[in-house]
Structure formats: C-alpha cells, structure tokens
Design a protein around this motif. Structure first.
Motif, PDB file in Angstrom:
ATOM      1  N   ASP A  92       0.826  -1.157  -0.013  1.00  0.00           N
ATOM      2  CA  ASP A  92      -0.055  -0.289   0.069  1.00  0.00           C
ATOM      3  C   ASP A  92       0.836   1.268  -0.140  1.00  0.00           C
ATOM      4  O   ASP A  92       1.818   1.581   1.208  1.00  0.00           O
ATOM      5  CB  ASP A  92      -0.964   0.137   1.226  1.00  0.00           C
ATOM      6  N   ARG A  95       1.582   3.383   3.036  1.00  0.00           N
ATOM      7  CA  ARG A  95       2.525   3.006   4.082  1.00  0.00           C
ATOM      8  C   ARG A  95       3.628   3.889   4.192  1.00  0.00           C
ATOM      9  O   ARG A  95       4.340   3.827   5.084  1.00  0.00           O
ATOM     10  CB  ARG A  95       2.596   1.716   4.080  1.00  0.00           C
ATOM     11  N   GLU A  98       7.963   3.111   5.484  1.00  0.00           N
ATOM     12  CA  GLU A  98       7.911   1.599   5.808  1.00  0.00           C
ATOM     13  C   GLU A  98       7.645   0.554   4.812  1.00  0.00           C
ATOM     14  O   GLU A  98       8.218  -0.439   4.599  1.00  0.00           O
ATOM     15  CB  GLU A  98       6.779   1.453   7.004  1.00  0.00           C
ATOM     16  N   GLY A  99       6.367   1.237   3.891  1.00  0.00           N
ATOM     17  CA  GLY A  99       6.343   0.363   2.655  1.00  0.00           C
ATOM     18  C   GLY A  99       7.481  -0.050   1.768  1.00  0.00           C
ATOM     19  O   GLY A  99       7.757  -0.781   1.188  1.00  0.00           O
TER      20      GLY A  99
END
Length: 285
Positions: A92, A95, A98-99
């Motif tokens: 996603d 995010r 972090e993604g």
C-alpha cells in the motif's frame, strides 16, 4: 520453470485468505460463485493440472476488513510451487517509508518479480506523488507494476460501496506514471470499464504499458477492445483470469467464442507474457 511446457500464462491470480467475509460474499454475488478452490494446495493443483503458469499476489489494503495475506505468504507459496507460480508483491503506497523499505528488501532479495497495486481499495490516484518512492524501487529494477483499472467488483452492492471511490480506477493518471517512469513496465489490469478508450489510448501511446484482460468474461469485451487486441495492440494485451473470482476454465472457454484472430490467440494467451516477464531487461525469471 520451463516456459515451453505451459499452455498459457495467467498474469492475474489472487492469493486469498481461506475464510470469507461480507466483502467476499458480495463479490461472489457480483461475479457469480466460480467454485474455484481458495486453499493453497487446491489453487496450485488447479493450475498445474491445466499446464498454466501464473502471476500471483495478495492486495495490501486496510479498507475492506479482509484478513491480510502478507508478501511473505506469497513468497512461501511460490517457493512451494516454483514450477508454475511467479510472485508479485503488494504494498500500500499509503504506508510511506515503511512500505518502501519492505519493497527494497523484497526486490534486493530477488524473491518477487513485480508489484500489484489496487488504487480503489488502497485509496490513491496512481499519479499521486506519495506513490513515487515505491515506483522508484521497481523502476530501478525494471520490474513490472500491475494497476487495477476500471470498475471495482469489490464493494459493488454494499452500503457506500464500503468506501471504494471509483474515480481511483480511472486509468488516465497512469499515463503520468508512464511518462515519469519510462523504464518501468506497467500492466493495466482488466478491461477498464467505463474508461476503455482511455486505457487503449495509453497502451497505444506508451511503449512501456500493457493490458491484462482479467476480471471480465471475454464475451463481455467491447468491440473496440477486440479490434485493438487484434491489430495495433496484439503484442500488448495478455491473458489474466482474476482467479478465484473468475477461473481460467470459464475465461478460456469464452475466449474461444470471440472474434480474436487465430494468429493473435497465442500472443494473448502466452507469448506476450513471456516477452514481458522473461525477456524484458531486468525482469528475467
């Protein structure tokens, strides 16, 4: 994985949680219950028995309330079925850092071969700059990104469509992504109702953009889609089912009945996917 042994390559398969929720029940009502096995062994056995290879992914989202299937589960499934399955991640864009960190880890480890995004349920426009750091990871690796386009069967008929905003499925913002990341292959998933002409225009104009034909029975393809698939885009459209919502058995049976030229059928069913997934620079499997 031996490409020559496959009858076809399905570029659009979901690894779903085994248990259904309200969203799944509504999707079955919309698509019809395909009867497809959702358990991991049943899925692999289905494709192996038909000699069909497939791209598989989950959808990383928090809108529908469905239990999450992680990228690690996708990788594990593919490790157990590496003779037929090709792993794509789903992350996603909302995010953030972090993604992006997860994307870099998965790409650098060589355990995934592309990215799946679903703008309507992930609630973003493809050309939103929040997604650009994620694209940079896949553009650098020259790995393909699949974008859901068009109407969403997910949420259809439920109150407020469970919050899915159909505008996020308009394919036109993908044109910006193709301009800004010209070396990143893009697959626009599904016949893009009600924006089919926009999708065909983007695919025709941008060399890096392709279309998968998943999510619809071929008997419902528009005449314009069939016309372009037979001619100017015959090397840029690919077979996809949207399993488990639509099975290859149903899709392929209906595909036999539509006006696709005999010399084009092998391109759509297999050869275009081979060219993109195996032969595209930086994207060898």
């Amino acid at each position: 994985m031996s490409v020559d042994s496959f009858a076809a390559i399905d570029v659009h398969v979901h690894l779903e949680p085994v248990e259904d929720n309200t969203v799944d029940a509504a999707a079955k009502k919309y698509f019809g219950d395909s009867g497809a096995p959702r358990d991991r062994k049943g899925l692999a056995d289905y494709y192996r028995s038909r000699k069909i290879a497939f791209v598989i992914f989950a959808v990383d989202e928090r809108l529908t309330g469905k239990p999450r299937v992680s990228n690690e589960e996708v990788v594990q499934f593919v490790n157990e079925n590496s003779d037929i399955a090709i792993p794509f991640a789903s992350i996603d864009p909302r995010r953030g850092a972090e993604g992006v960190k997860e994307a870099k880890r998965l790409v650098s480890a060589g355990v995934i071969r592309g990215l799946k995004l679903h703008p309507p349920v992930q609630q973003f426009f493809p050309n939103d700059l929040l997604a650009y750091p994620l694209y940079e990871v896949f553009a650098e690796a020259r790995l393909p990104v699949i974008f859901h386009t068009g109407h969403s069967g997910i949420g259809t008929g439920l109150p407020a469509g469970i919050g899915v905003r159909l505008k996020h499925g308009n394919p036109l913002p993908i044109d910006d992504v193709a301009v800004d990341f010209p070396r990143m292959p893009i697959i626009m998933a599904h016949p893009s109702f009600p924006w089919q002409d926009e999708a065909l225009s983007i695919c025709l104009h941008k060399p890096s953009v392709f279309i998968d034909l998943s999510g619809w029975s071929p008997k419902y393809f528009s005449p314009t889609l069939i016309q372009y698939g037979n001619t100017l885009l015959k090397h840029k459209v690919m077979f996809g089912s949207d399993y488990p919502l639509i099975t290859p058995d149903r899709w392929l049976s209906d595909f036999e009945k539509i006006g696709i030229r005999e010399e084009v059928r092998p391109l759509i069913l297999k050869e275009n996917a081979v060219r993109l997934l195996w032969n595209h620079a930086g994207s060898k499997i």
